[in-house]
Each structure stands twice: as structure tokens, then as C-alpha cells.
Write a protein that holds these residues in place. Sequence first.
Motif, PDB file in Angstrom:
ATOM      1  N   SER A 182       0.926  -1.281  -0.028  1.00  7.89           N
ATOM      2  CA  SER A 182       0.069   0.087   0.005  1.00  7.89           C
ATOM      3  C   SER A 182       0.732   1.298  -0.131  1.00  7.89           C
ATOM      4  O   SER A 182       1.910   1.229   0.466  1.00  7.89           O
ATOM      5  CB  SER A 182      -0.825  -0.061   1.066  1.00  7.89           C
ATOM      6  N   ALA A 183       0.223   2.516  -0.501  1.00  6.44           N
ATOM      7  CA  ALA A 183       1.249   3.466  -0.376  1.00  6.44           C
ATOM      8  C   ALA A 183       0.212   4.819  -0.410  1.00  6.44           C
ATOM      9  O   ALA A 183      -1.008   4.841  -0.807  1.00  6.44           O
ATOM     10  CB  ALA A 183       2.143   3.530  -1.641  1.00  6.44           C
ATOM     11  N   ASN A 191      -0.052  -3.676  -8.295  1.00  6.00           N
ATOM     12  CA  ASN A 191      -1.129  -4.383  -7.127  1.00  6.00           C
ATOM     13  C   ASN A 191      -0.720  -3.518  -5.844  1.00  6.00           C
ATOM     14  O   ASN A 191      -0.864  -4.211  -5.009  1.00  6.00           O
ATOM     15  CB  ASN A 191      -0.835  -5.748  -6.911  1.00  6.00           C
ATOM     16  N   ILE A 192      -0.523  -2.233  -6.037  1.00  5.02           N
ATOM     17  CA  ILE A 192      -0.435  -1.226  -4.849  1.00  5.02           C
ATOM     18  C   ILE A 192      -1.459  -0.591  -4.449  1.00  5.02           C
ATOM     19  O   ILE A 192      -2.399  -0.061  -5.150  1.00  5.02           O
ATOM     20  CB  ILE A 192       0.783  -0.305  -4.902  1.00  5.02           C
ATOM     21  N   ILE A 196       5.382   6.403   0.769  1.00  6.00           N
ATOM     22  CA  ILE A 196       4.624   7.635   0.047  1.00  6.00           C
ATOM     23  C   ILE A 196       5.452   7.470  -1.482  1.00  6.00           C
ATOM     24  O   ILE A 196       6.649   7.636  -1.430  1.00  6.00           O
ATOM     25  CB  ILE A 196       5.167   8.865   0.968  1.00  6.00           C
ATOM     26  N   LEU A 197       4.611   7.622  -2.364  1.00  6.09           N
ATOM     27  CA  LEU A 197       5.120   7.725  -3.599  1.00  6.09           C
ATOM     28  C   LEU A 197       4.806   9.051  -4.481  1.00  6.09           C
ATOM     29  O   LEU A 197       3.734   9.720  -4.070  1.00  6.09           O
ATOM     30  CB  LEU A 197       4.152   6.472  -4.328  1.00  6.09           C
ATOM     31  N   TYR A 208       8.853   6.515  11.760  1.00  5.70           N
ATOM     32  CA  TYR A 208       7.718   5.804  11.788  1.00  5.70           C
ATOM     33  C   TYR A 208       7.524   4.643  10.661  1.00  5.70           C
ATOM     34  O   TYR A 208       6.315   4.467  10.390  1.00  5.70           O
ATOM     35  CB  TYR A 208       6.756   7.103  11.401  1.00  5.70           C
ATOM     36  N   LYS A 209       8.683   4.179  10.383  1.00  3.99           N
ATOM     37  CA  LYS A 209       8.738   2.987   9.394  1.00  3.99           C
ATOM     38  C   LYS A 209       8.111   3.263   8.036  1.00  3.99           C
ATOM     39  O   LYS A 209       7.237   2.675   7.580  1.00  3.99           O
ATOM     40  CB  LYS A 209       8.120   1.810   9.961  1.00  3.99           C
ATOM     41  N   THR A 210       8.388   4.777   7.651  1.00  5.68           N
ATOM     42  CA  THR A 210       7.949   5.089   6.160  1.00  5.68           C
ATOM     43  C   THR A 210       8.867   5.411   5.356  1.00  5.68           C
ATOM     44  O   THR A 210      10.032   5.976   5.743  1.00  5.68           O
ATOM     45  CB  THR A 210       7.019   6.374   6.724  1.00  5.68           C
ATOM     46  N   THR A 211       8.775   4.897   4.117  1.00  9.98           N
ATOM     47  CA  THR A 211       9.796   4.965   3.065  1.00  9.98           C
ATOM     48  C   THR A 211       9.116   5.989   1.918  1.00  9.98           C
ATOM     49  O   THR A 211       7.894   5.864   1.520  1.00  9.98           O
ATOM     50  CB  THR A 211      10.121   3.717   2.265  1.00  9.98           C
TER      51      THR A 211
END
Length: 376
Positions: free
Chosen positions: A3-4, A37-38, A76-77, A101-104
Motif C-alpha cells: 500500500s502507499a 498491485n499497490i 509515500i509515492l 515511523y517506518k515510512t519510505t
Amino acid sequence: MKSAYLYVRVSTDEQKRKGYSLPEQEDRLLKYCKYNNIEVKGIYREDYSAKNFNRPEWKELFSEIKKKSSGEDKNILFIKWDRFSRNVEYAYEMIGKLRKYKTTAMAIDQPIDFSVPESTVMLAVYLAVPEAENTRRAQNTANGIRRAKLMGRYPNKAPIGFINLTLMDGKKTIAPKEPEADVIKWSFHQVAQNDHKISEIMKIANEKGLICSRSHFFRILRNPVYCGLISVRLEPNEEQMIKGLHEPLISESLFYQVQSVINTKRKTTSKKNDLRELFFLKGFLTCPVCDRKLSASISQGRSKKYPYYHCHDGCKTRINAVFLNECYQNKLQQLILSNNAVELFRNILEDQNIKIQKASYLYTQKLLERKIKERS
């Protein structure tokens, strides 16, 4: 990546309303997520500069990320890294906050594999290039503005009392704008006389139609553009005055006289102007007995003061000022403009438009004269 959150950004509100960049970015990100498939958990659309992260939509996105559980990986894309940030320092700081916050954060056109140590080199390049572009663009703009000023043109937003114009050759200039221009002329002359406090002059100027704050009024009095000069900063401590091509509102001598009044510490010799509103008909009334212009003053009674319009020595004409003012105002309210008066005002407005066009032609003439002198 399961997910994103999608983040799309343009620099200004106008680009958001009239441009196609935001829909194009969003469409590409949605196709990317569908192909891989995100799941899209939210789309955040921004119309702010990327010089820092003080942006409404980004703040909302960051708050949403902090609400989620720390055990869940988040993404985050965006299209390119310049959509994320155009400042290297702030970008690395934000990447560090996202990691907590374990976010890329990831750009689909400039992907980075953070598991590979050497990838940080490419990240540095992706982040540094937009900042370098911004710096170069700002420098080019500053150089262009400086060159225009050295040629006698005023390329910035017109100061109050002027209006921006584009000439037939595509070059920009400024021309006087009424009624503000006349009020500014009046203000300079009043300050130069040094008979009234500047705050009182500003108050009257506001009533005449010059709407500005106290600090702005002082900036007007210190701005050399009004006497036809343009200030050009060549070095940090070096400034040069260039004769502008625009039509000045006042003379240079009057401008420097006002600077002397403003900058000199002096004991105030200004007169109180409290009577101006009370005796606003002074100078317009004539004595019904001797036809001389009436003066005005306040008489001291036993318990209070009484304002009067009165004649000079030898004539006993005296009229209560409050009563006469009310009669005058009541009479004004009964007046209705005739068709001829309406037509006259229409002609005045047309003449004002002609003045603006004349200023444009005079600017073009001065520009041509300067070019002829340079070539001869």
C-alpha cells in the motif's frame, strides 16, 4: 510494497487551477500502483513551493502517518524527488523523520534501493539537482532584474501610485495611477513644509484615498522611484542610483528635502490639525456683508468652547460652525447629478486613460533617444 500514499505537487495555485501537471502526476501514480498491485490509501494534492516542508497537504499526510501503528510499514509515492523537496538539508531531515515511523519515500521515475549503501550517492544527486536549479533560476532572475534597472526600467511590481504597463515592444514599465499619484505628490509637499506631524499627514492622505499602513507610508516617503530614480544594488554594500525612464511624480530636490525632514532629529514644530475636520469649509466661505473670505476659530465660553466661522476685524459677521456644517451636509444630500455632470465625469475618466497612454508613449520615446545616444 502493498500500500502507499500518493503525493503530487505543483508550486503555485495558478498551476493547480490552469495547468495539467497535477492530473498528469496523479494519473501516472495511479497506473503505477495498478500495475504493481499497490493499494492507494490516500492522495494528497499540493500547490506549495518545495523550499521547505511547511506545506498544508504534507502536514496532513505526515499527521496521518504518525497516527498509524508503528509496526506497519508505510510508503509515500511521488513522480520525482523534486516533487518531494528542493532543499537537500530539509529533505534528509524529513527522510530521517519518516524512518522513525517506518515510512519510505520513493520517486517512481528515480527509484532508490535503500538496502544498497551506494544508493545514497544517487539520492544525493537527485536531491541536489533541484536545489541547484532553484538557486540558478533565482540568480538568473536577480541578474535580469539588475540589468533592467541599469537600463532605467522598473521591472518589479509597481509601487503604490504607479501601475504596471506593457509597451508595444513587449517591455514593461510603470506609469502614474490616479488618484493615488496626486495624493502622494501632496504628501511629499506637506512633509517638506515641516508644518505638520507625519502621522497627521498620513491620516489625511488615507482619507484622500491613499490606503496604506504607517510603515508603508514611510516606505513611500523613502522610495526614490517617486522622483524618477531607481536604486540598483551592485555589491552587498554598494548601491547606485539610475535615472529611470518612467514619469516621476516629484522632483529630486523635493525628494531629498523630504529625506532631510525624516532623518533629522528635531523638536516637533508641527501644528495640531484637530481643527481641520471641524472647520472643513474654511477658505470656501465668503462674508455676506463685506465679501471677504471667512476665517474660523474657537471662542471660550463660561463652561465650554464654541466654534465659529467669522469675518475679520471691523466686520461683526459670525456663524456657528456646527450649525453651518450641518446645513451644508444636508444640502449636499439633496443634490442630484444632472445628465451633463454625468457626461462630464465620463469625459474625465476618458482623459485619464489618455494620460496613461501618453506615459507609455513618452517611455518609448525616452528609450529610443537613449539608444540613439549610445550608437552615436
